[in-house]
Design a protein around this motif. Structure first.
Motif, PDB file in Angstrom:
ATOM      1  N   ARG A 155       0.832  -1.216   0.000  1.00 50.47           N
ATOM      2  CA  ARG A 155       0.000   0.000   0.000  1.00 50.47           C
ATOM      3  C   ARG A 155       0.861   1.259   0.000  1.00 50.47           C
ATOM      4  N   ASP A 156       2.019   1.191   0.685  1.00 50.72           N
ATOM      5  CA  ASP A 156       2.943   2.333   0.675  1.00 50.72           C
ATOM      6  C   ASP A 156       3.562   2.515  -0.709  1.00 50.72           C
ATOM      7  N   LEU A 157       3.918   1.401  -1.334  1.00 50.53           N
ATOM      8  CA  LEU A 157       4.480   1.476  -2.681  1.00 50.53           C
ATOM      9  C   LEU A 157       3.439   1.999  -3.667  1.00 50.53           C
ATOM     10  N   GLU A 158       2.185   1.580  -3.487  1.00 51.63           N
ATOM     11  CA  GLU A 158       1.105   2.097  -4.344  1.00 51.63           C
ATOM     12  C   GLU A 158       1.014   3.616  -4.220  1.00 51.63           C
ATOM     13  N   LEU A 159       1.117   4.106  -2.989  1.00 50.41           N
ATOM     14  CA  LEU A 159       1.075   5.553  -2.756  1.00 50.41           C
ATOM     15  C   LEU A 159       2.192   6.259  -3.529  1.00 50.41           C
ATOM     16  N   GLN A 160       3.399   5.700  -3.465  1.00 45.31           N
ATOM     17  CA  GLN A 160       4.539   6.329  -4.145  1.00 45.31           C
ATOM     18  C   GLN A 160       4.358   6.342  -5.664  1.00 45.31           C
ATOM     19  N   PHE A 161       3.867   5.226  -6.214  1.00 45.12           N
ATOM     20  CA  PHE A 161       3.664   5.174  -7.668  1.00 45.12           C
ATOM     21  C   PHE A 161       2.503   6.077  -8.090  1.00 45.12           C
ATOM     22  N   ASN A 306       1.115   5.048   4.468  1.00 43.34           N
ATOM     23  CA  ASN A 306       1.798   5.975   5.364  1.00 43.34           C
ATOM     24  C   ASN A 306       2.020   7.286   4.609  1.00 43.34           C
ATOM     25  N   MET A 307       1.176   8.277   4.885  1.00 49.27           N
ATOM     26  CA  MET A 307       1.215   9.528   4.128  1.00 49.27           C
ATOM     27  C   MET A 307       2.468  10.359   4.432  1.00 49.27           C
TER      28      MET A 307
END
Length: 536
Positions: A155-161, A306-307
């Motif tokens: 989910r954190d990697l999704e946020l970055q992409f 994690n914003m």
């Protein structure tokens, strides 16, 4: 040819063979280092199409349509695989369930880049890399894979992409087509790299890409298999093979390609390993994505992001006009090559290897003999045919050639074309051709092939300055029909009988000879480990 062969056997070969025997005393594998250097690293033509190959996603199922989510799961699964590799937790692939295959090629799967040189390229492999390099809409980014010592969750990697996908900033001058340098000639890329990327911010940015775990391409277009659109699978394959010639970093050990609709694929550099190796990783990634990580109801990765994560970092370039000209020249070379490739992938549903095995025939032999028949009907002649066999039962083994066009297969083809033979005669001729092919494959796998040995004798002759008309003739013959395969279900992460729609469409590679270059994409019914089938 018989006269040349006899002269070679009696006079030239014994001297060359002594040097090979000497090499075999100290080399781990008397073929592999020369194969890597002379067949791959010294090649001066573009890697794109000529050397790199591709692998496809599941074609009949769709886990999510959210591009960033699918990449988040895939990247996380890849780093999980890398961690298993580093900890030596991955079991070797077993031939017949008994003989372990050499796993040496897996060592350079990650953190590896092919560095261009004027005469020969070199492979740069790092022991560790904590980031990936990402390309989207003409911009390059650096994405960290860890927060401290903790691997980022999907989910954190999704946020970055997603942050990259949402970034509205335009490319810097010359940045958009920069990767075309990796798609053109190697000498031109080596010269440009030395001239424009040896210092300053360009060196820093290039280091970020070359020292990445792997490369990620976030494409703006969508591709998938559509049963109602006959061209869809072919267009998907072409997008993976070469893209638009500047949205893949062809020097990286592999590029993870993500399309806008969530479909994935790989483009893989060939010098560090052969297709079954990346196939092992790809099987793990697709299985982990589908059966272990999963997605929420709305198609996002599981969990909360994690914003506070530091956003992806834009790579900074200072590309002068001369460098832009070099980029454009490489792009034009690559585009001409890509436009010259005709790729046709199709789905074959009437039967698969199950039916062939019920007929007590090797599926591999069946396909190879069928190809001989199809080629003869199309061209009216036979041709030198290449089929790749792996030699990983030997330490650091790569491949050997099975010469599929045999007297037995041509006898069967001619009888089929004539149309006057009885069914029993045809079956008998087919059986003989099949047995001959199986035996040849078995010999190639167990070190009794001829082509790699002839190749090494040729290298020795060049070192010694010995002229051999026989070797020159043998090694100059074009492989007009070149075939290969990708093993499926190497690690058995799921039962294909229980999940029949979880099928990958295999992969493909470019033509190896011109003008009548042929190639074969191995769709699912033929995507199996030929070594196992041959022995069966």
């Amino acid at each position: 040819m018989e006269t040349l062969a006899k002269e070679f056997q009696d006079n030239t070969a014994p001297r060359l063979q002594k040097y090979l025997v000497l090499k075999s005393w100290w080399a781990t594998n008397y073929v592999s280092d020369w194969w890597e250097e002379y067949v791959y690293l010294r090649g001066r033509t573009p890697l794109m199409v000529n050397s790199n190959y591709y692998a496809m996603d599941f074609v009949l199922i769709r886990n999510t349509n959210v591009q960033a989510a699918r990449v988040g799961n895939a990247v996380h699964a890849m780093i999980m695989y890398r961690r298993k590799l580093d900890r030596e937790e991955i079991k070797p692939v077993m031939a017949l369930g008994m003989v372990p295959m050499c796993s040496y090629q897996m060592e350079r799967m990650f953190n590896t880049t092919r560095i261009p040189g004027k005469e020969t390229d070199v492979l740069q492999h790092l022991s560790e890399s904590r980031h990936v390099a990402v390309y989207h809409k003409g911009r390059f980014f650096k994405v960290w894979l860890y927060e401290g010592s903790r691997l980022l969750k999907p989910r954190d990697l999704e946020l970055q992409f997603q942050r990259i996908l949402d970034d509205p900033s335009p490319p810097q001058p010359g940045e958009e087509k920069l990767a075309a340098l990796t798609a053109g000639g190697r000498v031109e890329w080596a010269q440009a790299r030395q001239t424009f990327f040896s210092s300053g911010k360009n060196r820093t940015a290039l280091d970020t890409i070359e020292r990445a775990a792997f490369f990620v391409a976030l494409d703006e277009e969508s591709h998938c298999y559509n049963p109602d659109d006959e061209a869809s699978l072919s267009l998907y394959g072409k997008a993976l093979l070469h893209g638009n010639c500047y949205n893949r970093w062809f020097d990286k050990s592999f590029t993870l390609i993500s399309f806008k609709n969530g479909i994935l694929g790989l483009n893989t550099e060939h010098s560090w390993a052969d297709a079954p190796i990346i196939g092992h990783l790809w099987e793990f990634v697709l299985g982990t994505d589908t059966f272990h990580l999963g997605y929420s109801e709305n198609g996002h990765c599981v969990g909360e992001p994690n914003m506070k994560l530091v956003p992806p970092q834009r790579l900074q370039w200072d590309i002068p006009e001369q460098c832009r000209e070099a980029i454009e020249n490489s792009y034009q070379v690559a585009k001409a090559l890509a436009d010259d490739v005709e790729l046709y992938c199709f789905q074959f549903l009437p039967f698969g290897k199950g039916l062939i095995k019920k007929c007590r025939t090797s599926p591999d032999a069946f396909v190879q003999i069928a190809l001989q028949l199809a080629h003869f009907r199309d061209k009216g002649k036979f041709c030198l045919t290449y089929e790749a066999s792996m030699t990983r039962m030997f330490r650091e083994g790569r491949t050997e050639t099975v010469r599929s066009c045999t007297s037995e297969s041509t006898a069967f083809v001619q009888a089929m074309v004539k149309g006057s033979h009885t069914k029993e005669d045809l079956q008998d001729l087919f059986r003989k051709a099949s047995e001959k092919h199986q035996n040849m494959y078995r010999l190639a796998m167990t070190g009794a092939g001829i082509d790699r040995h002839l190749f090494c004798l040729y290298i020795v002759s060049k070192y010694l300055g010995v002229s051999s008309p026989f070797l020159a003739e043998v090694l100059s013959e074009p492989w007009s029909l070149s075939t290969s395969q990708i093993p499926q279900y190497q690690i058995r992460m799921f039962d294909p009988n229980q999940y029949p729609n979880h099928l990958g469409a295999g992969g493909g590679f470019g033509p190896v000879s011109a003008p009548e270059g042929w190639w074969l994409v191995a769709p699912e019914p033929w995507s199996f480990s030929l070594g196992v089938q041959t022995w069966a």
